[in-house]
Scaffold this active site. Structure first.
Site, mmCIF file in Angstrom:
data_model
loop_
_atom_site.group_PDB
_atom_site.id
_atom_site.type_symbol
_atom_site.label_atom_id
_atom_site.label_comp_id
_atom_site.label_asym_id
_atom_site.label_seq_id
_atom_site.Cartn_x
_atom_site.Cartn_y
_atom_site.Cartn_z
ATOM 1 N N GLU A 200 0.826 -1.214 0.000
ATOM 2 C CA GLU A 200 0.000 0.000 0.000
ATOM 3 C C GLU A 200 0.856 1.259 0.000
ATOM 4 O OE1 GLU A 200 -2.566 -3.020 0.253
ATOM 5 O OE2 GLU A 200 -0.934 -2.767 1.679
ATOM 6 N N THR A 262 3.390 -8.142 -2.672
ATOM 7 C CA THR A 262 3.916 -8.709 -1.432
ATOM 8 C C THR A 262 3.167 -9.982 -1.036
ATOM 9 O OG1 THR A 262 2.495 -7.161 -0.238
ATOM 10 C CG2 THR A 262 4.812 -6.561 -0.502
ATOM 11 N N ASP A 327 -7.452 -4.119 -5.242
ATOM 12 C CA ASP A 327 -6.758 -4.716 -4.095
ATOM 13 C C ASP A 327 -7.227 -6.155 -3.871
ATOM 14 O OD1 ASP A 327 -5.026 -4.900 -1.938
ATOM 15 O OD2 ASP A 327 -6.462 -4.071 -0.512
ATOM 16 N N CYS A 630 -2.730 10.239 7.095
ATOM 17 C CA CYS A 630 -3.132 9.888 8.465
ATOM 18 C C CYS A 630 -4.208 8.810 8.540
ATOM 19 C CB CYS A 630 -3.641 11.129 9.202
ATOM 20 S SG CYS A 630 -2.590 12.585 9.035
ATOM 21 N N CYS A 633 -3.906 4.974 9.882
ATOM 22 C CA CYS A 633 -3.811 4.647 11.309
ATOM 23 C C CYS A 633 -4.973 5.215 12.122
ATOM 24 C CB CYS A 633 -2.492 5.166 11.883
ATOM 25 S SG CYS A 633 -1.036 4.266 11.336
ATOM 26 N N HIS A 634 -5.420 6.423 11.763
ATOM 27 C CA HIS A 634 -6.369 7.121 12.627
ATOM 28 C C HIS A 634 -7.788 7.195 12.076
ATOM 29 C CE1 HIS A 634 -3.338 8.335 15.545
ATOM 30 N NE2 HIS A 634 -2.539 8.567 14.528
#
Length: 714
Positions: A200, A262, A327, A630, A633-634
């Site tokens: 990503e 990956t 994805d 951001c 994570c948030h």
């Protein structure tokens, strides 16, 4: 070496529709000898069926199940680990790649090992600092760490035997490097095999094989070619040159981002064929037009690749999702099944990947057998019955059309990393299925970023309206699905309140166990789906259970802790669907267990509104910056999903200098909040602060007192 184009010549007479399947009998694939009492490998046996032959706990007495013991972990983050149990000792991994050994009957700690993963590497991962488990071989426990190491520990003492950096230092990996490890290693013929995550953000995928005794590198296999078809001196050079490179545009963004691919989770070794199967992930960026100029299949993205365990030599591959821009990884758990098809016994590799089709492939040759939808999907109308190539709907090629595409499944897939299970007694594969529709739209003027996600998609969040959240949230679904490979049909489903539920365990007691995002741990009748047991774990569960026996007593164990991609990035949708207070702990059940969980041990973040004024123009700029740097994570649109702090209610918003010290100077880097000064200007960081203040004071923000009010509860 068998070439893929040779394999395609043998695929005639094979059909993809369920009507063409005649599976007269089914069984688990042959596996290495494993004591009934143990759970020594990630999927228990090499076939990775996640099936326990124990019967002490069964449909007639599971209502007597109770908590035998539990252990609290040292974090409130998510847990995704599969514990191993060998000779009465349990080896488990937890968030931040920590490892411990305990007595499996009592929970007595024998040793703990902390690899001391630096907090600042948390920013490299899209989906929490989780760890999915360890591997065991000849008295050693092997674990991949989030910062890219592979370590071997003495199983008796926990002392470090060796440690290696799995990330090669070469020039062909792309300019943006954000490698992590959260998957479990596999052992095959003395070789420890491990992949990496990070697509990503922008990396080039590879898998490595290390000597289990010494840690020395035996081979490395790259899953996408290098720019200009440059050789790596790796075992993958020949197949990449002959099969893969011409499937990429020579000038796409992949030449700088690494291309992705990956192998971040599923790796399976089959002793019968002596093959290792690699589940290869998504492209980098997701945007196919940007990544490869809309040209080529982009091998080996979205593919299963078979290699030799001792040398890494390529044998065959099958690409499930060519031209991937949704994805749709092939990294989801795989298993090995022996089934009779059209009167002929076949040794098959089975997978329910993100793209919504349930695949059966010949494990020895990679021949396509079938691909049948196990869930709703709209990106393809079916597959070619001879080749298995999907018939992609033109409108689904959003990166080429320039239009928004509402994809089903979305990027989190019809099935994600949470393991499925198979029962030889029922013949059903039990899938933790879900439906999370997602809009895909190309990002305008995309440029690769040195930090933050590099997807090439419009990152616009949900409108700041609870009615919209409710409407969108109601379209999200999760269920346990019993899939019958004999008919290619669903035998039954168990509806759940939300998606993103835990992995599955099947047992010979005709039971299926699963933890849920809502905090429930439940057992179902494996033949009908009837709910037979319920336990309130007080926190969302995403990890898969295991079962084992010690001193004549059968146990069922599961790690608890709400985490992963959906809780971190899902924002208001994740919060809307899960209202539990996050805990991290191990729960172990047995018949007539009588231990009670304690009352809640910590409070959620107190939502206090910021009192500072904000500049509307700066807040608009800050929104776009937040969504790219951001969100991972948030949470989407600055709504935390229940794992990490909600930045709308951070006290740092009150002070521009304090906020910059955290975001720009990395004052909290030891806790994962690194400095973004290399990617964001001080003025841009201030834009983000203005956006967060706006979100804190928005009309639809959670009910909260002003920040200046006295916090009587603290």
């Amino acid at each position: 070496m068998m070439r893929f184009d040779q394999i395609t010549l043998t695929r005639r007479f094979l059909l993809a529709a369920s009507a063409a399947l005649s599976l007269l009998a089914g069984s688990a694939a042959k596996a290495d000898s494993v004591p009934d009492s143990d759970w020594p490998q990630h999927g228990r046996t090499a076939a990775e069926l996640r099936y326990s032959p124990l019967t002490q706990i069964n449909t007639s007495n599971v209502k007597r199940l109770g908590l035998a013991w539990y252990q609290d972990f040292d974090t409130f983050r998510g847990q995704e680990g599969t514990p191993l149990v060998i000779d009465g000792v349990m080896y488990l991994t937890t968030n931040w790649s920590k490892v411990e050994a305990v007595r499996a009957a009592t929970g007595e700690v024998l040793w703990r090992y902390d690899p001391r993963v630096p907090g600042d590497v948390a920013v490299r991962g899209c989906c929490d600092t989780v760890n999915r488990g360890a591997a065991y071989w000849k008295g050693k426990v092997f674990v991949g760490t989030f910062d890219g190491r592979l370590i071997a520990l003495d199983a008796k003492t926990g002392k470090l035997a060796w440690s290696v950096n799995t990330i090669p230092q070469d020039a062909n990996l792309g300019n943006i490097r954000s490698y992590t490890i959260d998957g479990a290693p596999r052992i095959a013929k003395g070789t420890v095999i491990i992949g990496n995550g990070g697509a990503e953000f922008g990396v080039r995928g590879f898998v490595s094989g290390f000597d289990a005794e010494t840690g020395s590198l035996k081979w490395r296999f790259y899953t996408v070619p290098a720019p200009g078809n440059r050789p790596d001196g790796a075992v993958s050079d020949e197949p990449l040159s002959k099969l893969a490179y011409h499937t990429w545009s020579p000038t796409g963004a992949w030449t700088h981002s690494g291309g992705g691919g990956t192998v971040w989770d599923s790796i399976v070794y089959d002793p019968e064929t002596d093959l290792v199967f690699l589940g290869v992930g998504n492209g980098s960026p997701w945007n196919y037009q940007v990544r490869s100029n809309g040209v080529g299949n982009n091998l080996f993205l979205g593919s299963i690749v078979a290699i030799r365990p001792e040398t890494g030599e390529y044998v065959w591959h099958f690409q499930e999702t060519p031209n991937d821009q949704w994805d749709f990884t092939a990294s989801q758990p795989m298993m090995l099944l022996d089934l009779v098809i059209n009167g002929k016994k076949r040794h098959l590799l089975a997978q329910a990947p993100k793209n919504g089709f349930f695949y059966l492939l010949d494990a020895r040759t990679g021949e396509f057998v079938s691909a049948i939808p196990y869930t709703n999907l709209n990106w393809a109308s079916g597959v070619d019955p001879k080749t298995g190539r999907p018939k992609i709907v033109p409108e689904a090629m959003w990166s080429l059309t320039g239009q928004t595409w509402m994809g089903i499944p979305g990027s989190l897939g019809g099935h994600n990393w949470a393991p499925m299970a198979y029962s030889p007694k029922t013949g059903y594969v039990y899938i933790p299925a879900q439906e999370l529709p997602e809009p895909f739209k190309a990002e305008k003027n995309f440029k690769l970023r040195s930090m933050g996600v590099n997807l090439g998609i419009d990152m616009a969040g949900l409108p700041d309206d609870p009615h919209v959240v409710e409407a969108v949230g109601s379209s999200l679904k999760g269920w346990l699905e019993a899939w019958d490979p004999a008919t290619g049909k669903v035998a039954f489903t168990v509806p759940h309140e939300t998606p993103w539920n835990g992995g599955v365990l099947a047992t010979a007691g005709d039971l299926v166990f699963q933890g849920l995002a809502t905090g429930a741990f439940e057992a179902y009748d494996a033949r009908t789906g009837s709910k037979l047991y319920h336990f309130d774990a007080h926190s969302g569960i995403v990890a898969p259970p295991v079962s084992y026996e010690v001193n004549g007593h059968q146990y069922v164990a599961v790690e608890v802790g709400w985490g992963g991609a959906f809780p971190l990035m899902g924002g208001a949708l994740a919060r809307h669907r899960n209202t539990t207070i996050n805990h991290s702990r191990l729960l172990v059940f047995a018949l007539d267990g009588h231990v009670d969980l304690p009352v809640e041990t910590h409070n959620t973040q107190m939502p206090f509104r910021a009192t500072q004024p904000f500049d509307a123009e700066r807040a608009t700029k800050g929104y776009d910056l937040y969504q790219h740097y951001c969100l991972a994570c948030h949470g989407d649109n600055a709504v935390a999903g229940g794992v990490l702090p909600d930045l709308r209610y951070s006290g740092a918003l009150e002070d521009p200098t304090g906020f910059y010290n955290i975001v720009g100077r990395g004052a909290l880097s030891n806790y994962g909040m690194v400095s973004f000064s290399s990617s964001l200007k001080e003025t841009e960081i201030e834009d983000i602060r203005n956006f967060l203040i706006k979100r804190s004071q928005g009309p639809h923000a959670e009910s909260a007192p002003d920040a200046g009010q006295k916090k009587a509860s603290q």
